[in-house]
Design a protein around this motif. Structure first.
Motif, PDB file in Angstrom:
ATOM      1  N   SER A 140      96.103  17.782  89.971  1.00 31.80           N
ATOM      2  CA  SER A 140      96.762  16.790  89.033  1.00 31.80           C
ATOM      3  C   SER A 140      97.039  15.470  89.942  1.00 31.80           C
ATOM      4  CB  SER A 140      98.112  17.269  88.744  1.00 31.80           C
ATOM      5  OG  SER A 140      99.085  16.463  88.026  1.00 31.80           O
ATOM      6  N   ALA A 141      97.268  15.414  91.027  1.00 30.55           N
ATOM      7  CA  ALA A 141      97.337  14.274  91.981  1.00 30.55           C
ATOM      8  C   ALA A 141      95.907  13.542  92.066  1.00 30.55           C
ATOM      9  CB  ALA A 141      97.820  14.457  93.299  1.00 30.55           C
ATOM     10  N   TRP A 142      94.706  14.414  92.205  1.00 28.83           N
ATOM     11  CA  TRP A 142      93.363  14.041  92.111  1.00 28.83           C
ATOM     12  C   TRP A 142      93.116  13.361  90.814  1.00 28.83           C
ATOM     13  CZ3 TRP A 142      89.916  15.480  88.370  1.00 28.83           C
ATOM     14  CH2 TRP A 142      88.512  15.131  88.957  1.00 28.83           C
ATOM     15  N   TYR A 143      93.549  14.089  89.740  1.00 32.41           N
ATOM     16  CA  TYR A 143      93.163  13.312  88.284  1.00 32.41           C
ATOM     17  C   TYR A 143      93.720  11.902  88.239  1.00 32.41           C
ATOM     18  CZ  TYR A 143      93.451  12.700  83.241  1.00 32.41           C
ATOM     19  OH  TYR A 143      93.410  12.159  81.776  1.00 32.41           O
ATOM     20  N   GLN A 144      94.961  11.663  88.776  1.00 31.38           N
ATOM     21  CA  GLN A 144      95.541  10.368  88.579  1.00 31.38           C
ATOM     22  C   GLN A 144      95.148   9.301  89.532  1.00 31.38           C
ATOM     23  OE1 GLN A 144     100.007  11.275  87.848  1.00 31.38           O
ATOM     24  NE2 GLN A 144      99.192  12.810  89.245  1.00 31.38           N
ATOM     25  N   GLU A 145      94.498   9.916  90.719  1.00 31.19           N
ATOM     26  CA  GLU A 145      93.914   8.854  91.623  1.00 31.19           C
ATOM     27  C   GLU A 145      92.462   8.519  91.119  1.00 31.19           C
ATOM     28  OE1 GLU A 145      93.324  10.214  95.661  1.00 31.19           O
ATOM     29  OE2 GLU A 145      92.215   8.649  96.327  1.00 31.19           O
TER      30      GLU A 145
ATOM     31  N   MET B  40      90.515   2.508  85.669  1.00 29.41           N
ATOM     32  CA  MET B  40      90.385   2.772  84.355  1.00 29.41           C
ATOM     33  C   MET B  40      91.351   2.637  83.440  1.00 29.41           C
ATOM     34  SD  MET B  40      88.520   6.511  84.692  1.00 29.41           S
ATOM     35  CE  MET B  40      87.876   6.688  82.944  1.00 29.41           C
ATOM     36  N   ALA B  41      92.554   2.729  83.875  1.00 35.55           N
ATOM     37  CA  ALA B  41      93.965   2.485  83.153  1.00 35.55           C
ATOM     38  C   ALA B  41      95.024   2.616  84.112  1.00 35.55           C
ATOM     39  CB  ALA B  41      93.975   3.419  82.184  1.00 35.55           C
ATOM     40  N   GLU B  42      96.161   2.041  83.753  1.00 32.76           N
ATOM     41  CA  GLU B  42      97.153   1.866  84.459  1.00 32.76           C
ATOM     42  C   GLU B  42      98.520   1.930  83.699  1.00 32.76           C
ATOM     43  OE1 GLU B  42      97.095  -2.238  86.152  1.00 32.76           O
ATOM     44  OE2 GLU B  42      97.839  -3.053  84.489  1.00 32.76           O
ATOM     45  N   GLU B  43      99.823   2.207  84.200  1.00 36.36           N
ATOM     46  CA  GLU B  43     100.950   2.338  83.472  1.00 36.36           C
ATOM     47  C   GLU B  43     101.328   0.941  82.805  1.00 36.36           C
ATOM     48  OE1 GLU B  43     102.282   4.945  83.134  1.00 36.36           O
ATOM     49  OE2 GLU B  43     101.147   6.145  84.527  1.00 36.36           O
TER      50      GLU B  43
ATOM     51  N   ARG C 171     100.696  12.416  79.968  1.00 34.46           N
ATOM     52  CA  ARG C 171      99.799  12.522  80.757  1.00 34.46           C
ATOM     53  C   ARG C 171      98.798  11.381  80.503  1.00 34.46           C
ATOM     54  NH1 ARG C 171      98.568  18.208  83.404  1.00 34.46           N
ATOM     55  NH2 ARG C 171      98.484  16.901  85.156  1.00 34.46           N
ATOM     56  N   MET C 172      98.287  10.425  81.497  1.00 32.02           N
ATOM     57  CA  MET C 172      97.327   9.636  81.185  1.00 32.02           C
ATOM     58  C   MET C 172      96.045  10.071  80.374  1.00 32.02           C
ATOM     59  SD  MET C 172      97.045   6.405  82.790  1.00 32.02           S
ATOM     60  CE  MET C 172      98.283   5.408  84.034  1.00 32.02           C
ATOM     61  N   PHE C 173      95.654   9.570  79.344  1.00 28.04           N
ATOM     62  CA  PHE C 173      94.377   9.983  78.232  1.00 28.04           C
ATOM     63  C   PHE C 173      94.635  11.358  77.558  1.00 28.04           C
ATOM     64  CE2 PHE C 173      92.058   6.901  81.299  1.00 28.04           C
ATOM     65  CZ  PHE C 173      91.719   6.044  80.308  1.00 28.04           C
ATOM     66  N   LEU C 174      95.287  12.409  78.471  1.00 30.41           N
ATOM     67  CA  LEU C 174      95.515  13.697  77.749  1.00 30.41           C
ATOM     68  C   LEU C 174      96.573  13.800  76.643  1.00 30.41           C
ATOM     69  CD1 LEU C 174      95.044  15.569  81.377  1.00 30.41           C
ATOM     70  CD2 LEU C 174      93.279  15.240  79.382  1.00 30.41           C
ATOM     71  N   ARG C 175      97.568  12.951  76.933  1.00 31.46           N
ATOM     72  CA  ARG C 175      98.644  13.250  75.999  1.00 31.46           C
ATOM     73  C   ARG C 175      99.798  11.820  76.367  1.00 31.46           C
ATOM     74  NH1 ARG C 175     100.175  17.855  76.226  1.00 31.46           N
ATOM     75  NH2 ARG C 175      99.404  18.587  73.976  1.00 31.46           N
ATOM     76  N   THR C 176      99.261  10.822  75.627  1.00 33.75           N
ATOM     77  CA  THR C 176      99.928   9.643  75.578  1.00 33.75           C
ATOM     78  C   THR C 176     100.732   9.415  74.429  1.00 33.75           C
ATOM     79  OG1 THR C 176      98.036   8.544  74.931  1.00 33.75           O
ATOM     80  CG2 THR C 176      98.477   8.511  77.455  1.00 33.75           C
ATOM     81  N   SER C 177     101.896   8.735  74.212  1.00 33.47           N
ATOM     82  CA  SER C 177     102.617   8.180  73.118  1.00 33.47           C
ATOM     83  C   SER C 177     101.798   7.693  72.125  1.00 33.47           C
ATOM     84  CB  SER C 177     103.925   7.541  73.391  1.00 33.47           C
ATOM     85  OG  SER C 177     104.840   8.420  74.076  1.00 33.47           O
TER      86      SER C 177
END
Length: 514
Positions: free
Chosen positions: A17-22, A29-32, A163-169
RNA sequence: CGGGGAGUAGCGCAGCCCGGUAGCGCAUCUGCUUUGGGAGCAGAGGGUCGCAGGUUCGAAUCCUGUCUCCCCGACCA
């Protein structure tokens, strides 16, 4: 054998999970965004989406589907018309209630109580209801069918956990909506769309997928049948990568989508809907990423070849840039995978080595470094992102070839990388689907074990419905498992149902899922 | 939405318990040296410590509220 110094600090094996975010931040690619569940998609991430859009849009149009655009705001009343649709979406709607702001007297702004909307509008979570309204207007006669529409749009679902890309509002997607005269025609369209998704996932994104029907409890709210493509991530979890629904006449009844048949009678249309979203990008990351960042399949890479001149801020730079520009033109004149090669000459100032690692993390398929000596010898140094390391010395595996040879070979290299990424993912997927499991005890043992990657399990069932299905899914839920789908291309059942002991009728895939 | 954790320079973190005006590594900038594969040395710039209140002579530090992110759960075409 030397230790390899990877480009990321987190390894997949240590913390997926941490790897995916890194990867997402390291590949830029994207940011908060500061808004809950919403992200800013940056040029490299959006460029990948634009490639997916382009390739998918070509496939959609080739099927005779036309693009439209429908409003982002949908009258609340629309959602009251289809009962299961209400149940499915009511809990996650963003609602617009006012159309003006006024000063609150404390330096802030509040919605003007005087400007309350008579009927609230919801921000679309999906467009069945508003497109249904349009279909009811557009369709009068059997001659108007089939009606084949698609839109590229953003949608909003107030997700509890994002989660980024996987489930965003908010996410970006494509939603196809079609209306047909008969059940058979609508089912054919449902399957055409599913097959289109399978082909796009496998051929364009290099994601091996399994196409199949979702069980009753996983259906889209309001659908009669829901079909999906499922992809396996490197941690063994499943990702629903696309869905196609046969909606029966449910939405036709709700919106009054009717046509006059050849005999003069009024008939309700059979409708479908189907979609893929920016979630696909999450699937690409978790399928093709490695401990050095992303690896983008060439077909969806915004830049397939990146040329990095070794600039030294000296007058000689100019000749080197000329040499690289000639290379760029040579490569750009080639065609690979059916399109002109997309090549970038990275002229930005900075050390070549630093830029190289940036492009490694981003996952550009071919990275080409050119220094003064290369130029003198007529060579270039080529790095294949899918085979980054020389295992013998722990260093990047450059190959030195002449500029002309490289430009001639670039198309074949890109095609080889596209294929290699698919093959690698396909082999991993196939190695992690377990068959021949015949009891829940075996399922529990398989997933309870200290399996680093339990993957998916194929079992047989008798397709229980309602209460019996609920009992079955409860058993799975206790193991954090879900039924992914009933694979379209599976062997016929030949055993007993893992839940009921009755003769089995189908094979199903069971897995943990995103 | 429930439980837990976290927000301090672009990134990763220390400082908080025990209040005294902010530091480290990487990155960035400048200079010198180096120059075929993730350079070295020296110097410099950059932060209203998530936000808003409160306590206090004084708050990154204590208290309250709030926003956002991460993990687990519930939920989820």
């Amino acid at each position: 054998m030397s230790a390899i110094r990877h480009a990321l600090t987190t390894k997949r094996a240590d913390d997926f999970s941490a790897w995916y975010q890194e990867v997402i931040s390291a590949a830029d690619m994207a940011e908060e965004s500061g808004v809950r569940g919403c992200m800013v998609i940056k040029p490299w991430g959006y460029g990948i989406w634009e490639r997916i859009q382009r390739l998918m849009d070509d496939r959609i149009k080739a099927a005779g589907v036309q693009n439209c655009y429908f409003p982002i705001f949908i009258p609340l009343k629309n959602f009251e018309r289809e009962a299961s649709h209400v149940d499915g979406f009511a809990k996650e709607m963003a609602v617009v209630t006012h159309h003006r702001l006024i000063a609150d007297g404390k330096g802030g702004l509040i919605p003007d109580p005087e400007a309350k909307l008579e009927e609230p509008l919801v921000v679309r979570p999906t467009s069945e209801t508003i497109i249904g309204d349009a279909m009811a207007r557009w369709i009068q006669s059997w001659r108007d069918l089939p009606l084949l529409t698609n839109q590229w749009a953003n949608v909003v679902r107030w997700e509890m956990r994002t989660r980024m890309f996987l489930r965003t509002s908010e996410f970006l997607w494509q939603e196809g909506h079609t209306a047909h005269a008969t059940r058979e025609d609508a089912l054919e369209e449902t399957h055409r769309a599913l097959e289109m998704y399978r082909a796009c996932a496998e051929d364009d994104l290099a994601l091996p997928v399994i196409a199949g029907e979702k069980p009753e409890n996983e259906r889209f709210p309001g659908a009669v049948e829901t079909w999906s493509i499922e992809a396996m991530m490197q941690d063994g979890k499943a990702l629903q990568a696309g869905t196609s629904h046969y909606l029966g006449t449910n939405f036709a009844h709700a919106a009054g989508i009717q046509y006059q048949d050849k005999e003069g009678g009024q008939q309700f249309c059979h409708t479908t809907s189907w979609g893929v979203s920016t979630r696909l990008i999450g699937g690409v990351i978790m399928t093709h990423g490695d401990d050095d960042g992303l690896r983008v399949p060439p077909r969806i890479a915004p830049h397939q070849v990146v040329i990095i001149p070794m600039l030294r801020e000296t007058p000689e730079d100019e000749a080197l840039l000329d040499y690289c520009e000639d290379l760029r033109k040579l490569v750009a004149a080639q065609a690979a995978l059916g399109e002109p090669v997309r090549v970038l000459l990275d002229k930005k100032p900075g050390k070549a080595a630093a830029k190289r690692w940036d492009w490694v993390r981003k996952g550009a398929p071919l990275i080409v470094e050119v220094g003064p000596r290369d130029m003198a010898e007529g060579n270039v140094a080529v790095l294949r992102r899918d085979r980054l390391w020389n295992q013998d010395n722990g260093k990047p595996a450059f190959s030195f070839v002449s500029r002309e040879d490289f430009s001639a070979q670039a198309p074949a290299l890109l095609e080889a990388i596209q294929q290699a990424l698919y093959d690698e993912a396909r082999e991993r997927r196939d190695a992690n689907v377990t068959r021949g499991v015949t009891s829940m005890d075996q399922v529990a043992a398989h997933f309870a074990d200290n399996h680093a990657r339990p993957g998916w399990v194929e079992v047989q069932w008798s397709k229980p419905t309602s209460a019996a299905l609920e009992a079955a899914t409860e058993q799975l839920k206790a193991l954090k498992l879900t039924i992914r789908n009933v694979p379209r291309d599976a062997e016929p059942a030949d055993g007993t149902c893992i839940f009921t002991g009755a003769p089995a009728t189908e094979r199903i895939l069971v897995a943990r899922a995103y």
